[in-house]
Every structure is written in C-alpha cells, then in structure tokens.
Design a protein around this motif. Structure first.
Motif, PDB file in Angstrom:
ATOM      1  N   ILE A 162       3.440   7.956  10.270  1.00  0.00           N
ATOM      2  CA  ILE A 162       2.361   7.028  10.330  1.00  0.00           C
ATOM      3  C   ILE A 162       2.726   6.174  12.147  1.00  0.00           C
ATOM      4  O   ILE A 162       3.985   6.467  11.726  1.00  0.00           O
ATOM      5  N   THR A 170       1.566   1.987   3.639  1.00  0.00           N
ATOM      6  CA  THR A 170       2.636   2.224   3.438  1.00  0.00           C
ATOM      7  C   THR A 170       2.845   1.714   1.616  1.00  0.00           C
ATOM      8  O   THR A 170       3.087   2.412   0.613  1.00  0.00           O
ATOM      9  N   SER A 177      -4.926   2.043   2.191  1.00  0.00           N
ATOM     10  CA  SER A 177      -4.504   3.853   1.967  1.00  0.00           C
ATOM     11  C   SER A 177      -5.315   4.720   2.749  1.00  0.00           C
ATOM     12  O   SER A 177      -6.760   4.596   1.969  1.00  0.00           O
ATOM     13  N   ARG A 206       1.604  11.985  -4.337  1.00  0.00           N
ATOM     14  CA  ARG A 206       2.021  11.197  -3.057  1.00  0.00           C
ATOM     15  C   ARG A 206       3.838  12.662  -2.426  1.00  0.00           C
ATOM     16  O   ARG A 206       5.063  11.680  -3.738  1.00  0.00           O
ATOM     17  N   TYR A 208       6.107  12.122  -0.233  1.00  0.00           N
ATOM     18  CA  TYR A 208       6.631  11.826   0.155  1.00  0.00           C
ATOM     19  C   TYR A 208       7.488  10.202   0.095  1.00  0.00           C
ATOM     20  O   TYR A 208       6.505   8.982  -0.006  1.00  0.00           O
ATOM     21  N   ARG A 210       9.505   8.368   2.241  1.00  0.00           N
ATOM     22  CA  ARG A 210       9.604   8.200   3.234  1.00  0.00           C
ATOM     23  C   ARG A 210       8.662   8.940   3.593  1.00  0.00           C
ATOM     24  O   ARG A 210       8.509   9.822   4.232  1.00  0.00           O
ATOM     25  N   VAL A 211       8.252   7.513   5.187  1.00  0.00           N
ATOM     26  CA  VAL A 211       7.676   8.689   5.736  1.00  0.00           C
ATOM     27  C   VAL A 211       7.910   8.212   7.039  1.00  0.00           C
ATOM     28  O   VAL A 211       8.565   7.243   7.309  1.00  0.00           O
ATOM     29  N   THR A 219      12.540   5.813   9.292  1.00  0.00           N
ATOM     30  CA  THR A 219      11.401   5.699   8.027  1.00  0.00           C
ATOM     31  C   THR A 219      10.608   4.319   7.614  1.00  0.00           C
ATOM     32  O   THR A 219      12.129   3.783   7.590  1.00  0.00           O
ATOM     33  N   ASN A 222       7.341   4.675   1.291  1.00  0.00           N
ATOM     34  CA  ASN A 222       5.789   5.006   0.890  1.00  0.00           C
ATOM     35  C   ASN A 222       5.212   5.011  -1.149  1.00  0.00           C
ATOM     36  O   ASN A 222       6.101   6.065  -1.365  1.00  0.00           O
TER      37      ASN A 222
END
Length: 358
Positions: A162, A170, A177, A206, A208, A210-211, A219, A222
């Motif tokens: 992101i 997030t 979103s 979903r 991820y 964490r992104v 990171t 998320n």
C-alpha cells in the motif's frame, strides 16, 4: 453564480473538483480549507481563490459560500457535512458518504431536515457512456436483460503493498477499502446501467494480515479485503456477477457484459489504466461498435481528461437541482441506499448465505 467552498483542497480535489469547476460556467470557487492555514493559503494562491481557512466550520459559515464540497478522508466527512448543514449550505460529499451505513442514514436524515440540496460524488451515474448503455438496455437493444457481469481492477487498494499516503485505509473503521471505494463506485455505475441489487451472495477474501508500506520497509496490520466477489439478483430479475480484484499498481481495465434475451452488450476502456467511472468506453452490441451520441456529453471536457469530465457533470446536475428546486441524483438518500448494498455484501460474506438488501 454558485459560490463554492472546497474542504480538502489538495490531492483528489486538485485533480478533479478544482479543474472541473474552472471549466464550468455558473460556478465560482470562493474558498478552500485544509487542516493548516499555511497549506490552505498555498492552495488558494495556486488556484486564485480569495478565501482560505484552516477550519471547515468557518468556511461553511462564510456568507460568500453557497455550496460546500467535502473532499477529506472518509472519517472526516460527517463533521464537515454537519457544519455545512448547520450553516444552511448546499453540500456535495465525496463517496463514501460516511464510514458505514448507519452514519450515512443519519447524514441523509439531517440533510433532509436542513432543506438544502445535497449530493454525493458517485460520478459514474453521470458518465455519458453509462447513461447511453442504460438507455440502450431500456430501449430493448439486447431484449430483456437476463444477466450482468462486471470484472474490474481496484488498484491501488487491496494488494500486498500500500502507498504510504493510503496506509491509514487498512483499518476497516476508516471506511475506505477496495469494497467501499472501488467496488462502491463500480457497483453504482452498474446500478445506473442495469438496475438495483436486491439480493447478494459474496466473498471478501483477505489473504494479507499485514501489508507492506511501499518504500518504507515496514508493514501495517490489514483488516480490509483484497478482492470483492459477489453474485446477486437485480430488481428487474436479472442476475449479476461481479469481481473486483485489488493490486499494487495501475488498474488494467474493466469488462462489462450485459446479456439479454436478444443479444449482448460489452463495454471496455478505450485506454488502459482508467477506472469504469472515469473514462469513455468501447461499447459493442453483438460485436458491433456503437458510438455514444454527442448530446450525452454535456460537460465541456474531453473524455481523455479522466475523472474531470464526469465530476463536472455532477456539478451540472447540482446546478440544475438548485435552479429547479429539486433533489439531485444521486443525493444523500441514494448514497445511504448504496451503503445498504455494501452492508448486505459484508453480511453475506460473513454468513455465507444470500442476504437481502435492506
């Protein structure tokens, strides 16, 4: 002359609202507001605007402002809208109207009680291409509509990375979103062409937890989906299938396919990297290209200008509504109804069964 004050004069407003207003007769931008006086002063100087504020309430209360434009992050919409309504000013809010359906319903009720013109910037409703497709379908160009298919890219939201300026999105509580922004705009445009969703089954994957924040080496947690997948029923009895996929780069386009009892219509972008509600389309009925008549293009902008043309068309609708003493479309009530569609998608994704749109 409609005197406009824009709250949140950088970023998106600088790319769309300000150039749209500059090209329209009947509007004058008289004020801008940002969170700091210095940035407000810079924005005002850059666009030749006489008034600059660090407080949205002060902008809304100023006698030289007739229409307040809300172009801040979604969690800040309600506060600015309430300030505009308290001042008795017309208001245009960016989509989403609120952080959730409940807040949107509250704002719609407040706007109705204030007795002002209120609109939401779901600019796909005013896309000349969407309007023309709607008229083709209503006119029987493909017979009775039986199914609607939409596949579209939702970059830069929903991917494993992101941009730093979007890292706040997030958090589901922010109301911003892949579902609310990208799918929200795309579904509103589909609604304009094919009709209203009344029932949905959905998945919101979903993958991820964490992104990565691009270019920072860090990171963030998320809580928002990377894809929006749904099947549904439209009010007219047709089925709908929608897939909006996230990513970290530029969008690679979209495909709309409307199948009727007597033929099929497809729409794709005329140029890459543009969203459904931003650009002109390659429209084909049974494989034969059809051109959008020029009288559908009311805004004085080339479609290659990106979002500016359709945003300008929103302002034209607001001006007509003020002059005619009527509600514009889409207004806050339409926005609240669209929030209910997204809420039904979220319920269906949680329950695993079809949900009615309430």
């Amino acid at each position: 002359m409609i005197r406009v004050g824009i709250v949140g004069a950088g970023g998106w407003a600088g790319e769309s609202h300000l150039p749209a207003l500059a090209g329209l007769d009947g509007f004058e931008v008289t004020a801008v507001a940002t969170t700091k006086q210095a940035s407000a002063d810079r924005a005002a100087a850059a666009h030749g605007v006489p008034l600059a504020f660090a407080d949205a309430g002060a902008l809304a209360a100023h006698p030289d402002v007739d229409l307040v434009v809300v172009s801040v992050k979604t969690p800040g919409h309600a506060r600015v809208i309430r300030a505009a309504l308290a001042a008795g000013k017309h208001v245009l809010s960016e989509w989403p109207l609120g952080v959730d359906a409940a807040e949107a319903e509250e704002l719609a009720r407040a706007a109705a009680e204030a007795g002002v013109v209120h609109a939401v910037n779901l600019q796909g409703h005013h896309s000349p291409d969407a309007r023309y497709v709607a008229d083709l379908v209503a006119g029987g160009a493909i017979g009775r509509l039986e199914s609607a298919v939409l596949v579209a890219a939702g970059d830069p939201l929903g991917g494993p990375r992101i941009a730093p300026e979007l890292a706040w999105s997030t958090d589901p509580a922010a109301g911003t979103s892949l579902l609310t922004i990208m799918a929200g705009h795309f579904l509103a445009t589909l609604d304009r062409m094919a009709g209203r969703l009344v029932e949905v089954s959905a998945r919101l994957p979903r993958p991820y937890d964490r992104v990565e924040v691009t270019g920072t080496g860090r990171t963030v947690p998320n809580g928002v989906p990377a894809q929006v997948l749904l099947h549904g029923l439209l009010e007219n009895g047709a089925t709908a299938s929608v897939a909006v996929h996230g990513g970290s780069g530029s969008p690679d386009g979209f495909l709309v396919k409307l199948v009727g009892s007597e033929g099929a219509l497809t729409a794709t972008p005329t140029r890459p990297g543009r969203y459904l509600h931003w650009t002109d389309w390659d429209i084909r009925v049974d494989g034969e290209r059809v051109a959008v008549p020029e009288d559908y293009r009311t805004a004085p902008f080339d479609p290659a200008a990106g979002p500016v043309a359709n945003v300008a068309a929103v302002y034209q609708e607001i001006a007509r509504a003020i002059a005619e003493g009527r509600r514009p479309h889409p207004d806050f009530h339409a926005a609240a109804a669209h929030h209910r569609v997204l809420a039904a998608i979220e319920r269906a994704a949680r329950s695993g069964v079809a949900e009615k749109v309430r």
